[in-house]
Scaffold this motif. Structure first.
Motif, PDB file in Angstrom:
ATOM      1  N   LEU A   1       0.832  -1.199   0.000  1.00 26.50           N
ATOM      2  CA  LEU A   1       0.000   0.000   0.000  1.00 26.50           C
ATOM      3  C   LEU A   1       0.871   1.257   0.000  1.00 26.50           C
ATOM      4  O   LEU A   1       0.551   2.252  -0.639  1.00 26.50           O
ATOM      5  N   ALA A   2       2.008   1.168   0.721  1.00 29.42           N
ATOM      6  CA  ALA A   2       2.903   2.322   0.822  1.00 29.42           C
ATOM      7  C   ALA A   2       3.540   2.673  -0.519  1.00 29.42           C
ATOM      8  O   ALA A   2       4.091   3.750  -0.683  1.00 29.42           O
ATOM      9  N   ALA A   3       3.466   1.754  -1.458  1.00 26.52           N
ATOM     10  CA  ALA A   3       4.050   2.009  -2.782  1.00 26.52           C
ATOM     11  C   ALA A   3       3.387   3.201  -3.471  1.00 26.52           C
ATOM     12  O   ALA A   3       3.936   3.769  -4.421  1.00 26.52           O
ATOM     13  N   VAL A   4       2.209   3.588  -2.988  1.00 23.99           N
ATOM     14  CA  VAL A   4       1.517   4.747  -3.552  1.00 23.99           C
ATOM     15  C   VAL A   4       2.375   5.998  -3.441  1.00 23.99           C
ATOM     16  O   VAL A   4       2.401   6.831  -4.348  1.00 23.99           O
ATOM     17  N   VAL A   5       3.106   6.103  -2.323  1.00 28.27           N
ATOM     18  CA  VAL A   5       3.875   7.331  -2.077  1.00 28.27           C
ATOM     19  C   VAL A   5       4.973   7.540  -3.124  1.00 28.27           C
ATOM     20  O   VAL A   5       4.983   8.567  -3.802  1.00 28.27           O
ATOM     21  N   PRO A   6       5.889   6.582  -3.314  1.00 29.15           N
ATOM     22  CA  PRO A   6       6.899   6.810  -4.373  1.00 29.15           C
ATOM     23  C   PRO A   6       6.287   6.874  -5.764  1.00 29.15           C
ATOM     24  O   PRO A   6       6.826   7.568  -6.638  1.00 29.15           O
ATOM     25  N   PHE A   7       5.150   6.217  -5.926  1.00 28.61           N
ATOM     26  CA  PHE A   7       4.495   6.297  -7.246  1.00 28.61           C
ATOM     27  C   PHE A   7       4.023   7.730  -7.517  1.00 28.61           C
ATOM     28  O   PHE A   7       4.213   8.262  -8.616  1.00 28.61           O
ATOM     29  N   ALA A   8       3.428   8.353  -6.474  1.00 23.52           N
ATOM     30  CA  ALA A   8       2.997   9.748  -6.619  1.00 23.52           C
ATOM     31  C   ALA A   8       4.199  10.630  -6.911  1.00 23.52           C
ATOM     32  O   ALA A   8       4.141  11.528  -7.768  1.00 23.52           O
ATOM     33  N   PHE A   9       5.319  10.348  -6.243  1.00 24.24           N
ATOM     34  CA  PHE A   9       6.542  11.108  -6.493  1.00 24.24           C
ATOM     35  C   PHE A   9       6.990  10.955  -7.940  1.00 24.24           C
ATOM     36  O   PHE A   9       7.408  11.906  -8.588  1.00 24.24           O
ATOM     37  N   THR A  10       6.895   9.721  -8.418  1.00 24.89           N
ATOM     38  CA  THR A  10       7.325   9.457  -9.797  1.00 24.89           C
ATOM     39  C   THR A  10       6.490  10.266 -10.786  1.00 24.89           C
ATOM     40  O   THR A  10       7.021  10.845 -11.731  1.00 24.89           O
ATOM     41  N   VAL A  11       5.172  10.296 -10.515  1.00 24.88           N
ATOM     42  CA  VAL A  11       4.289  11.051 -11.412  1.00 24.88           C
ATOM     43  C   VAL A  11       4.659  12.534 -11.400  1.00 24.88           C
ATOM     44  O   VAL A  11       4.792  13.173 -12.451  1.00 24.88           O
ATOM     45  N   ALA A  12       4.856  13.065 -10.182  1.00 25.65           N
ATOM     46  CA  ALA A  12       5.202  14.477 -10.053  1.00 25.65           C
ATOM     47  C   ALA A  12       6.542  14.763 -10.726  1.00 25.65           C
ATOM     48  O   ALA A  12       6.707  15.757 -11.445  1.00 25.65           O
ATOM     49  N   LEU A  13       7.502  13.845 -10.498  1.00 24.54           N
ATOM     50  CA  LEU A  13       8.839  14.020 -11.085  1.00 24.54           C
ATOM     51  C   LEU A  13       8.769  13.983 -12.615  1.00 24.54           C
ATOM     52  O   LEU A  13       9.478  14.715 -13.299  1.00 24.54           O
ATOM     53  N   MET A  14       7.908  13.140 -13.106  1.00 22.97           N
ATOM     54  CA  MET A  14       7.748  13.011 -14.555  1.00 22.97           C
ATOM     55  C   MET A  14       7.351  14.373 -15.143  1.00 22.97           C
ATOM     56  O   MET A  14       7.903  14.808 -16.150  1.00 22.97           O
ATOM     57  N   ALA A  15       6.382  15.028 -14.481  1.00 29.06           N
ATOM     58  CA  ALA A  15       5.943  16.349 -14.942  1.00 29.06           C
ATOM     59  C   ALA A  15       7.106  17.332 -14.880  1.00 29.06           C
ATOM     60  O   ALA A  15       7.367  18.089 -15.823  1.00 29.06           O
ATOM     61  N   LEU A  16       7.816  17.309 -13.752  1.00 25.99           N
ATOM     62  CA  LEU A  16       8.944  18.230 -13.583  1.00 25.99           C
ATOM     63  C   LEU A  16      10.005  17.984 -14.642  1.00 25.99           C
ATOM     64  O   LEU A  16      10.536  18.919 -15.253  1.00 25.99           O
ATOM     65  N   GLU A  17      10.302  16.707 -14.883  1.00 22.94           N
ATOM     66  CA  GLU A  17      11.367  16.373 -15.829  1.00 22.94           C
ATOM     67  C   GLU A  17      10.976  16.727 -17.264  1.00 22.94           C
ATOM     68  O   GLU A  17      11.826  17.065 -18.086  1.00 22.94           O
ATOM     69  N   LEU A  18       9.665  16.656 -17.524  1.00 21.01           N
ATOM     70  CA  LEU A  18       9.193  17.067 -18.846  1.00 21.01           C
ATOM     71  C   LEU A  18       9.493  18.550 -19.046  1.00 21.01           C
ATOM     72  O   LEU A  18       9.949  18.985 -20.109  1.00 21.01           O
ATOM     73  N   LEU A  19       9.239  19.323 -17.988  1.00 24.74           N
ATOM     74  CA  LEU A  19       9.553  20.750 -18.025  1.00 24.74           C
ATOM     75  C   LEU A  19      11.053  20.953 -18.207  1.00 24.74           C
ATOM     76  O   LEU A  19      11.487  21.758 -19.036  1.00 24.74           O
ATOM     77  N   VAL A  20      11.832  20.174 -17.438  1.00 25.71           N
ATOM     78  CA  VAL A  20      13.290  20.306 -17.507  1.00 25.71           C
ATOM     79  C   VAL A  20      13.783  19.972 -18.917  1.00 25.71           C
ATOM     80  O   VAL A  20      14.659  20.648 -19.455  1.00 25.71           O
ATOM     81  N   ALA A  21      13.202  18.936 -19.520  1.00 16.73           N
ATOM     82  CA  ALA A  21      13.630  18.518 -20.860  1.00 16.73           C
ATOM     83  C   ALA A  21      13.475  19.673 -21.844  1.00 16.73           C
ATOM     84  O   ALA A  21      14.374  19.946 -22.645  1.00 16.73           O
ATOM     85  N   PHE A  22      12.328  20.362 -21.753  1.00 14.01           N
ATOM     86  CA  PHE A  22      12.102  21.492 -22.647  1.00 14.01           C
ATOM     87  C   PHE A  22      13.000  22.663 -22.254  1.00 14.01           C
ATOM     88  O   PHE A  22      13.632  23.296 -23.092  1.00 14.01           O
ATOM     89  N   LEU A  23      13.046  22.918 -20.942  1.00 14.75           N
ATOM     90  CA  LEU A  23      13.771  24.079 -20.445  1.00 14.75           C
ATOM     91  C   LEU A  23      15.258  23.999 -20.768  1.00 14.75           C
ATOM     92  O   LEU A  23      15.876  25.001 -21.147  1.00 14.75           O
ATOM     93  N   GLN A  24      15.841  22.804 -20.651  1.00 16.52           N
ATOM     94  CA  GLN A  24      17.279  22.678 -20.909  1.00 16.52           C
ATOM     95  C   GLN A  24      17.589  22.893 -22.392  1.00 16.52           C
ATOM     96  O   GLN A  24      18.593  23.515 -22.734  1.00 16.52           O
ATOM     97  N   ALA A  25      16.698  22.399 -23.253  1.00 16.42           N
ATOM     98  CA  ALA A  25      16.885  22.665 -24.683  1.00 16.42           C
ATOM     99  C   ALA A  25      16.791  24.165 -24.943  1.00 16.42           C
ATOM    100  O   ALA A  25      17.593  24.745 -25.683  1.00 16.42           O
ATOM    101  N   TYR A  26      15.834  24.810 -24.283  1.00 18.67           N
ATOM    102  CA  TYR A  26      15.640  26.253 -24.433  1.00 18.67           C
ATOM    103  C   TYR A  26      16.857  27.013 -23.933  1.00 18.67           C
ATOM    104  O   TYR A  26      17.365  27.919 -24.605  1.00 18.67           O
ATOM    105  N   VAL A  27      17.330  26.610 -22.730  1.00 17.28           N
ATOM    106  CA  VAL A  27      18.476  27.306 -22.134  1.00 17.28           C
ATOM    107  C   VAL A  27      19.706  27.136 -23.026  1.00 17.28           C
ATOM    108  O   VAL A  27      20.453  28.096 -23.259  1.00 17.28           O
ATOM    109  N   PHE A  28      19.898  25.934 -23.530  1.00 16.80           N
ATOM    110  CA  PHE A  28      21.056  25.682 -24.398  1.00 16.80           C
ATOM    111  C   PHE A  28      20.998  26.589 -25.629  1.00 16.80           C
ATOM    112  O   PHE A  28      21.981  27.243 -25.995  1.00 16.80           O
ATOM    113  N   ALA A  29      19.819  26.664 -26.245  1.00 16.29           N
ATOM    114  CA  ALA A  29      19.662  27.493 -27.443  1.00 16.29           C
ATOM    115  C   ALA A  29      19.823  28.972 -27.101  1.00 16.29           C
ATOM    116  O   ALA A  29      20.462  29.735 -27.824  1.00 16.29           O
ATOM    117  N   MET A  30      19.251  29.369 -25.961  1.00 14.41           N
ATOM    118  CA  MET A  30      19.314  30.784 -25.543  1.00 14.41           C
ATOM    119  C   MET A  30      20.758  31.207 -25.297  1.00 14.41           C
ATOM    120  O   MET A  30      21.193  32.272 -25.754  1.00 14.41           O
TER     121      MET A  30
END
Lengths: 247, 180
Positions: free
Chosen positions: A204-233
Motif C-alpha cells: 500500500l505504501a508504494a503509492v507514495v513513491p508512485f505519486a513522487f514518480t508522477v510528479a517528477l515526470m511532470a517536472l522532468e518534462l519541463l526540464v527537458a524542454f527548459l534545458q533545450a531552451y536554455v542551451f539554445a538561448m
C-alpha cells in the motif's frame, strides 16, 4: 533496478576502424531517430502550398518562429545567419530529451561527451566568427568599458576565465540535468517495485513513491524542454558576443 | 591492446559496479562519430531544405494575406465611389425635379394670373356696361316718373276737387318734390 544501467551503451553493429571502436550503438540509433523525427516534422509535415497550416505544420511553424524570434532578440538581425545552427541544436536536444522519457529508451543527452561536443561546436563557432568579423577587436569582449585601471587586470582575468569556462557550464548544465532527472525517476520507480514486492501494508505504501514518480515526470518534462531552451538561448547570447563584442 | 585490457576490466566490474557509463572513455569515439554524422545531417537538412521552405511558406502566407487585405481595401474604395456616385446622381435628379416643379409652378401661376386678369377686365367691362344700362334705365324711369306723377296728381286733384288741375302747378309741385 540499477539506476545507472539506463545510461550504458550497447553495440548494435560492432565496428572497429584503425583500432578504434566506432560501433553503431543504441546511442547512435537514438541520435538518428531524433534527427529523423525532426526531419519528419520540419520537412515531411510541411506542405508548401498549404494556405492554412494543419496541426503538424502549425507545430513546425511555431518551432521555426519561436527560435527565429529568440535569435533575432538575442543576437539581432545579423545573428539570423546562425539561425539554422541554433535551430538544429534546439530541436536535436529537445527531441533527444523527450525521446529519453519513453521507458526503455536511451537518453543521448545524458552523456557528457555529446553535450560537450555540442557546446564546443558553439564555442568554436563563437571564436571563429568573433575573430573573423572583428579581428583583434573581439578581445574587447574581455575588457569591459568604464572599469578603473587598477582593477582592470582582475576584471580581465575573470572575463577570460568565464569565457573559457563557458563550454564547460554550457555542456554540464544539460548533461547533469538529464542524468540527475533520469536517475531520480529510476530510483523512485525502483522504490515502487520494491514496496510492491512486500505483502500488505508495504504494498500500500508504494503509492507514495508512485505519486513522487508522477510528479517528477511532470517536472522532468519541463526540464527537458527548459534545458533545450536554455542551451539554445545561451548559444544565441554567445553568438551575440561574437557579433557585437563591444557590449 | 591497452583498450582490450580496459574492456576486460570493465567486463569484470560490470557484474559488480561498472564505471559510470557517461565517463567510459572508450565509448567516446563512437558517440562522437555518430553525433557528427547525425547532427551534420540534421544541420544540412535544416539549413538547406527545411528552414528555407518554411520561411518561403510563411512569407507566401504573409504576402497572400497582405494582398487580400489590399484587394479588400480596393474593393471597399470602389464600393464607396459607387455609393458616392449614386448619391450624387440622386441629388442631381432631385435638383432637376425641383427645378422642373418650380418651372411648372411658375408657368401655372402665370397662366392663372393672366386668366384671372382677363376675367377681371371682362367683368369690369360687363360691370361698366351694366352700370350705363342702369343709368339709362334710371333716366328713362325718371322721365316716366314725371309723367306718372303728373297723371297721378291730376287724377287725385280731379277726384278731390272735382275739377281738372292746372297743369303748370302740378308740374311745379312735382319739380319741388323731386328736388327734395
Amino acid at each position: 533496478m540499477d539506476p545507472i544501467h539506463q545510461f550504458s551503451l550497447s553495440k548494435l553493429i560492432p565496428l572497429r576502424v584503425l583500432e578504434r571502436d566506432l560501433s553503431f550503438t543504441n546511442s547512435s540509433a537514438y541520435m538518428l531517430l531524433a534527427v529523423a523525427l525532426v526531419c519528419l516534422l520540419m520537412i515531411v509535415f510541411v506542405d508548401r502550398n498549404a494556405k492554412v497550416p494543419g496541426r503538424m505544420q502549425s507545430m513546425a511553424e511555431s518551432a521555426y518562429e519561436f527560435i527565429a524570434n529568440m535569435v533575432r532578440e538575442a543576437a539581432g538581425e545579423s545573428g539570423m545567419k546562425f539561425f539554422p545552427l541554433v535551430f538544429s541544436l534546439f530541436m536535436f536536444i529537445l527531441l533527444c530529451n523527450l525521446i529519453g522519457f519513453i521507458p526503455y529508451t536511451f537518453t543521448v543527452t545524458s552523456h557528457i561527451v555529446v553535450t560537450a561536443s555540442l557546446a564546443l561546436i558553439v564555442f568554436f563557432t563563437v571564436l571563429v566568427v568573433g575573430f573573423a568579423k572583428n579581428g583583434t577587436h573581439f578581445l574587447k569582449l574581455f575588457v569591459p568599458s568604464g572599469v578603473p585601471i587598477y582593477v582592470l587586470p582582475l576584471v580581465v582575468a575573470i572575463e577570460v576565465i568565464s569565457f573559457l569556462s563557458r563550454p564547460l557550464s554550457h555542456s554540464v548544465r544539460l548533461f547533469a540535468n538529464m542524468l540527475a532527472g533520469h536517475i531520480l525517476l529510476k530510483v523512485f520507480g525502483g522504490f515502487v517495485v520494491l514496496l510492491l514486492g512486500l505483502k500488505g501494508l508495504g504494498a500500500l505504501a508504494a503509492v507514495v513513491p508512485f505519486a513522487f514518480t508522477v510528479a517528477l515526470m511532470a517536472l522532468e518534462l519541463l526540464v527537458a524542454f527548459l534545458q533545450a531552451y536554455v542551451f539554445a538561448m545561451l548559444t544565441c547570447m554567445y553568438i551575440n558576443d561574437a557579433l557585437h563584442p563591444g557590449h | 591492446m591497452a583498450e582490450e585490457s580496459i574492456h576486460s576490466e570493465i567486463g569484470r566490474e560490470t557484474s559488480g559496479h561498472a564505471v559510470f557509463p557517461p565517463f567510459q572513455s572508450e565509448t567516446f569515439a563512437s558517440q562522437l562519430l555518430w553525433l557528427a554524422i547525425s547532427f551534420g545531417v540534421l544541420y544540412l537538412l535544416m539549413s538547406k531544405v527545411a528552414l528555407p521552405r518554411i520561411a518561403g511558406v510563411l512569407a507566401a502566407r504573409k504576402s497572400a494575406i497582405a494582398s487580400q487585405l489590399d484587394d479588400a481595401a480596393a474593393m471597399q474604395a470602389k464600393a464607396k465611389d459607387a455609393s458616392d456616385a449614386h448619391d450624387k446622381s440622386i441629388a442631381e435628379a432631385k435638383a432637376r425635379a425641383q427645378a422642373l416643379a418650380q418651372q411648372a409652378r411658375d408657368r401655372l401661376a402665370g397662366e392663372a394670373d393672366a386668366s384671372r386678369k382677363s376675367l377681371e377686365s371682362e367683368l369690369a367691362a360687363k360691370m361698366a356696361a351694366a352700370e350705363t344700362q342702369i343709368a339709362e334705365t334710371t333716366a328713362k324711369a325718371m322721365a316716366n316718373v314725371d309723367a306718372i306723377a303728373s297723371e297721378a296728381a291730376h287724377a287725385i286733384i280731379e277726384r278731390l276737387s272735382g275739377k281738372p288741375a292746372a297743369a303748370d302747378v302740378v308740374a311745379q309741385a312735382i319739380a319741388v318734390a323731386k328736388q327734395s
